[in-house]
Design a protein around this motif. Sequence first.
Motif, PDB file in Angstrom:
ATOM      1  N   LYS A  34       0.808  -1.216   0.000  1.00 20.46           N
ATOM      2  CA  LYS A  34       0.000   0.000   0.000  1.00 20.46           C
ATOM      3  C   LYS A  34       0.848   1.275   0.000  1.00 20.46           C
ATOM      4  O   LYS A  34       0.552   2.225  -0.720  1.00 20.46           O
ATOM      5  CB  LYS A  34      -0.934  -0.008   1.214  1.00 20.46           C
TER       6      LYS A  34
ATOM      7  N   SER B 102      -8.232   5.131  -5.814  1.00 17.17           N
ATOM      8  CA  SER B 102      -8.333   4.784  -4.391  1.00 17.17           C
ATOM      9  C   SER B 102      -6.976   4.833  -3.705  1.00 17.17           C
ATOM     10  O   SER B 102      -6.888   4.921  -2.473  1.00 17.17           O
ATOM     11  CB  SER B 102      -8.950   3.396  -4.223  1.00 17.17           C
ATOM     12  N   LEU B 103      -5.893   4.778  -4.498  1.00 17.27           N
ATOM     13  CA  LEU B 103      -4.536   4.796  -3.958  1.00 17.27           C
ATOM     14  C   LEU B 103      -3.986   6.204  -3.829  1.00 17.27           C
ATOM     15  O   LEU B 103      -2.920   6.406  -3.257  1.00 17.27           O
ATOM     16  CB  LEU B 103      -3.607   3.962  -4.855  1.00 17.27           C
ATOM     17  N   HIS B 104      -4.701   7.180  -4.381  1.00 18.64           N
ATOM     18  CA  HIS B 104      -4.201   8.549  -4.362  1.00 18.64           C
ATOM     19  C   HIS B 104      -4.197   9.085  -2.936  1.00 18.64           C
ATOM     20  O   HIS B 104      -5.174   8.901  -2.187  1.00 18.64           O
ATOM     21  CB  HIS B 104      -5.076   9.435  -5.249  1.00 18.64           C
TER      22      HIS B 104
ATOM     23  N   HIS C 236       0.727   4.191  -2.889  1.00 19.29           N
ATOM     24  CA  HIS C 236       0.342   5.570  -2.612  1.00 19.29           C
ATOM     25  C   HIS C 236       1.336   6.539  -3.252  1.00 19.29           C
ATOM     26  O   HIS C 236       0.949   7.538  -3.850  1.00 19.29           O
ATOM     27  CB  HIS C 236       0.294   5.814  -1.102  1.00 19.29           C
TER      28      HIS C 236
ATOM     29  N   ILE D 103      -7.312  10.977  -1.755  1.00 23.33           N
ATOM     30  CA  ILE D 103      -8.595  10.348  -2.073  1.00 23.33           C
ATOM     31  C   ILE D 103      -9.708  10.825  -1.147  1.00 23.33           C
ATOM     32  O   ILE D 103     -10.849  11.015  -1.565  1.00 23.33           O
ATOM     33  CB  ILE D 103      -8.482   8.801  -2.043  1.00 23.33           C
ATOM     34  N   ASP D 104      -9.379  11.066   0.121  1.00 24.42           N
ATOM     35  CA  ASP D 104     -10.410  11.474   1.084  1.00 24.42           C
ATOM     36  C   ASP D 104     -10.944  12.869   0.797  1.00 24.42           C
ATOM     37  O   ASP D 104     -12.016  13.246   1.302  1.00 24.42           O
ATOM     38  CB  ASP D 104      -9.856  11.417   2.512  1.00 24.42           C
TER      39      ASP D 104
ATOM     40  N   GLU E 141      -9.444   5.985 -15.285  1.00 22.04           N
ATOM     41  CA  GLU E 141      -8.861   6.620 -14.108  1.00 22.04           C
ATOM     42  C   GLU E 141      -7.492   7.221 -14.408  1.00 22.04           C
ATOM     43  O   GLU E 141      -7.119   8.247 -13.838  1.00 22.04           O
ATOM     44  CB  GLU E 141      -8.784   5.625 -12.952  1.00 22.04           C
TER      45      GLU E 141
ATOM     46  N   GLN F 215     -16.357   0.607  -8.990  1.00 16.64           N
ATOM     47  CA  GLN F 215     -15.327   0.366  -7.981  1.00 16.64           C
ATOM     48  C   GLN F 215     -14.011   0.990  -8.438  1.00 16.64           C
ATOM     49  O   GLN F 215     -13.570   0.770  -9.571  1.00 16.64           O
ATOM     50  CB  GLN F 215     -15.139  -1.135  -7.740  1.00 16.64           C
ATOM     51  N   LEU F 216     -13.378   1.770  -7.565  1.00 12.97           N
ATOM     52  CA  LEU F 216     -12.131   2.431  -7.927  1.00 12.97           C
ATOM     53  C   LEU F 216     -10.995   1.427  -8.099  1.00 12.97           C
ATOM     54  O   LEU F 216     -10.922   0.432  -7.378  1.00 12.97           O
ATOM     55  CB  LEU F 216     -11.746   3.456  -6.855  1.00 12.97           C
TER      56      LEU F 216
END
Length: 256
Positions: A72, A181-183, A76, A186-187, A148, A176-177
Amino acid sequence: MGIALESLRFPVGYIQLAKQIIQYQDENLAKDIYQYCGISEEQRCDPEGLINGLQFKKGVELLSEFLQKGDKDSLHRIAAQIPLTGHGHLGLAMITAESLAEATALATTYIHQMVPAFEISLQVTQGLCILPLTRVADFAQYNAIMDELAVMAFCSLMPFSGVKLSQLNILLKHDQLVLLSLHPEIDNMQITLHSGRCAIEFPEAILHNPLTTASQVTHVMMVKKLEEREQLLGSQKTLSYRLYQLIKQALVGQGT
């Protein structure tokens, strides 16, 4: 219906970029990428080298495989390090433009030179800018990652324009990303999944934000390269190229 992948031409530099990303964790996979994609030594060494869409798809396949097994923290970092400059003369012309408006105009005009699998247009209505990213070729199970990647390319310009990613509304067809989602931000992103199209929406007010990376000399040079390339493409209008253009025009607004 979509444009046949074998009729598309992508810069070989995209495979070189994929190799750089993959070798973060898997040197063996990165080492074999050219052979797996069927890329010759001549193509690899040619700064203007081109590969077809099937070869490009194999590179996306390896990138997708890497994303599924990478740790992960590394992923990122990678998601934040896909540079706009990786898109050759177009990326350099965009990042050295005076404003976000000028950079966007370049993308809509010349996207086919770098990523012929997409058409981009800019629509402005009631203070809202809508940037549809219309994929005109079918990459099968890799359609989501292609969409994406296109979104991330445009988002990578935002930090240089003073625009926060939270000011964008990202619309995606899939549910579904895959990569976003890894960016790391993202939040803070507004993402609408299963929207029926791939597009980016943002306030018209930010369109004329200046870019901190603006450079008139470099920009003029890069735009000249794009114009020269466009003239070359125009002089090589074979039957297959004309059919390619007709199919593309028919698909704009429909998506794939």
